[in-house]
Motif scaffolding. Structure first.
Motif, mmCIF file in Angstrom:
data_model
loop_
_atom_site.group_PDB
_atom_site.id
_atom_site.type_symbol
_atom_site.label_atom_id
_atom_site.label_comp_id
_atom_site.label_asym_id
_atom_site.label_seq_id
_atom_site.Cartn_x
_atom_site.Cartn_y
_atom_site.Cartn_z
ATOM 1 N N PHE A 168 1.049 -0.963 0.238
ATOM 2 C CA PHE A 168 0.153 -0.003 0.141
ATOM 3 C C PHE A 168 1.008 0.899 -0.205
ATOM 4 C CE2 PHE A 168 0.728 -1.076 3.843
ATOM 5 C CZ PHE A 168 1.129 0.389 4.876
ATOM 6 N N LEU A 169 0.099 2.018 -0.666
ATOM 7 C CA LEU A 169 1.226 3.543 0.091
ATOM 8 C C LEU A 169 -0.160 4.773 -0.039
ATOM 9 C CD1 LEU A 169 3.124 5.274 -2.943
ATOM 10 C CD2 LEU A 169 1.393 6.055 -2.539
ATOM 11 N N GLN A 170 0.666 5.888 0.879
ATOM 12 C CA GLN A 170 -0.250 7.046 1.208
ATOM 13 C C GLN A 170 0.200 7.701 0.874
ATOM 14 O OE1 GLN A 170 0.986 4.889 5.111
ATOM 15 N NE2 GLN A 170 -0.208 5.581 5.849
ATOM 16 N N SER B 216 4.447 8.218 5.005
ATOM 17 C CA SER B 216 3.588 8.167 3.547
ATOM 18 C C SER B 216 4.644 8.398 2.490
ATOM 19 C CB SER B 216 2.887 9.730 3.408
ATOM 20 O OG SER B 216 3.265 10.563 3.926
ATOM 21 N N GLY B 217 4.165 8.370 1.179
ATOM 22 C CA GLY B 217 4.577 8.670 -0.567
ATOM 23 C C GLY B 217 5.415 7.005 -1.136
ATOM 24 N N LYS B 218 5.453 6.474 0.597
ATOM 25 C CA LYS B 218 6.672 4.968 -0.027
ATOM 26 C C LYS B 218 5.407 3.646 0.255
ATOM 27 C CE LYS B 218 10.337 6.765 1.987
ATOM 28 N NZ LYS B 218 10.936 6.322 3.167
ATOM 29 N N ILE C 84 -4.116 1.305 8.282
ATOM 30 C CA ILE C 84 -3.231 2.472 8.017
ATOM 31 C C ILE C 84 -3.673 3.261 8.404
ATOM 32 C CG2 ILE C 84 -2.564 2.782 5.128
ATOM 33 C CD1 ILE C 84 -3.485 -0.001 4.607
ATOM 34 N N LEU C 85 -2.453 3.572 8.693
ATOM 35 C CA LEU C 85 -2.880 5.450 9.704
ATOM 36 C C LEU C 85 -1.209 6.278 9.633
ATOM 37 C CD1 LEU C 85 -4.605 7.942 9.925
ATOM 38 C CD2 LEU C 85 -4.188 7.358 12.162
ATOM 39 N N THR C 86 -0.934 7.349 8.873
ATOM 40 C CA THR C 86 0.293 7.479 8.490
ATOM 41 C C THR C 86 0.919 7.803 10.518
ATOM 42 O OG1 THR C 86 0.651 8.454 6.794
ATOM 43 C CG2 THR C 86 2.107 9.466 7.956
ATOM 44 N N ASP D 250 -11.984 7.985 2.893
ATOM 45 C CA ASP D 250 -12.231 9.281 2.215
ATOM 46 C C ASP D 250 -11.034 9.747 1.744
ATOM 47 O OD1 ASP D 250 -15.058 9.942 2.067
ATOM 48 O OD2 ASP D 250 -14.817 10.529 4.228
ATOM 49 N N CYS D 251 -9.625 8.733 1.742
ATOM 50 C CA CYS D 251 -8.153 9.079 1.400
ATOM 51 C C CYS D 251 -7.746 8.291 0.031
ATOM 52 C CB CYS D 251 -7.648 8.926 2.278
ATOM 53 S SG CYS D 251 -6.007 8.859 2.498
ATOM 54 N N PRO D 252 -7.491 8.485 -1.015
ATOM 55 C CA PRO D 252 -6.580 7.629 -2.330
ATOM 56 C C PRO D 252 -5.309 6.783 -2.009
ATOM 57 C CG PRO D 252 -6.458 10.034 -2.692
ATOM 58 C CD PRO D 252 -6.641 10.340 -0.852
ATOM 59 N N VAL D 253 -5.429 5.885 -0.942
ATOM 60 C CA VAL D 253 -4.713 5.624 -0.513
ATOM 61 C C VAL D 253 -4.326 4.014 -1.810
ATOM 62 C CG1 VAL D 253 -3.779 3.766 0.640
ATOM 63 C CG2 VAL D 253 -4.897 5.123 1.813
#
Length: 255
Positions: free
Chosen positions: A86-88, A139-141, A108-110, A220-223
């Motif tokens: 997964f990628l946040q 996030s971003g990885k 899943i939560l930063t 509501d988050c584009p993970v």
């Protein structure tokens, strides 16, 4: 005679795993739920075709108006090994989750850099257990989640007879070690929070048979999710369809 479902799963696996790159080499029983290049064994929470968008070989969580546009695997299983990436997005908290049998959510939560972890942080079994370590890479990885899941056992009336367990690794670090699970799951599990007739039927079958799907949470988050693999550890797995009924109103698995 051997189950048609088991033969189909093996055939499906052999057809689609060739191009997958993953930390764990798929075996004959591994089922690819999503590979970004044609295989997608997820449907919406109403049982209709998946409406999450796909970008660059990944499923992107796509909200509806109710923060519950979850995806549900057509593969139902009992005990299994699960692996996914997964990628946040770097500009959000990356809120999402992975539900085992629709009840037990791996959060899943930063949470990168947080010292004291709670049962709501990255890698937690939501509402039940905090992760053993903070393995969040931020996030971003792309991050890798691996789960060993043994489902709770129930009798024919749906009563719990033995707890199940979850052992999990995030980015190669063990975050849960044989954590026990039973009747209690996430308070926001899809069977309780904005459920649908499709999910209600799955829960009924799950209570009787002890099998259930993997769900990807919309929050509501584009993970993004990719390389989603499930390796059933027994012969209880099958591909669910509402039309598969036997005289007891439950999915027909055998010839």
């Amino acid at each position: 005679m051997r189950s048609l479902t088991v033969r189909f799963l093996k055939f499906l696996c052999l057809c689609v795993i060739g191009g997958i790159q993953t930390n764990a080499a798929p075996t004959e029983k591994t089922v690819v739920l999503f590979d970004g290049s044609g295989t997608n064994l997820f449907v919406s929470s109403t049982g209709s075709e998946s409406d999450w968008r796909m970008e660059d070989g990944a499923l992107v969580s796509t909200p509806n108006t109710r923060r519950s546009n979850n995806l549900v695997s057509r593969l139902h299983f009992r005990d299994a090994e699960i692996e996914l990436q997964f990628l946040q997005p770097s500009d959000t908290d990356g809120n999402s989750g992975v539900f085992l049998h629709g009840l037990y959510e791996i959060q899943i939560l930063t949470t990168k850099g947080k010292q004291k972890l709670t049962n709501h942080d990255m890698g937690a079994i939501y509402g039940l257990y905090a992760p053993l370590v903070n393995a969040d890479q931020g996030s971003g990885k792309w991050q890798t989640l691996k789960i060993l899941f043994h489902a709770p056992r129930r009798d024919e009336s749906g009563q719990l007879t033995a707890e199940g367990s979850i052992t999990a690794w995030l980015n190669g670090e063990k975050i849960h070690d044989d954590a026990k699970v039973g009747n209690q799951g996430s308070e926001y599990n899809p069977y309780a929070y904005d459920t649908t007739p499709y999910l209600a039927e799955i829960q009924r079958i799950e209570n009787f048979k002890g099998t259930g799907p993997l769900l990807l949470q919309d929050h509501d988050c584009p993970v993004r999710f990719r390389q989603i693999l499930v390796k059933p550890l027994d012969d209880a797995a099958y591909l669910y369809s509402p039309a598969m009924k036997n005289s007891h109103g439950l999915p027909q698995q055998n010839d």
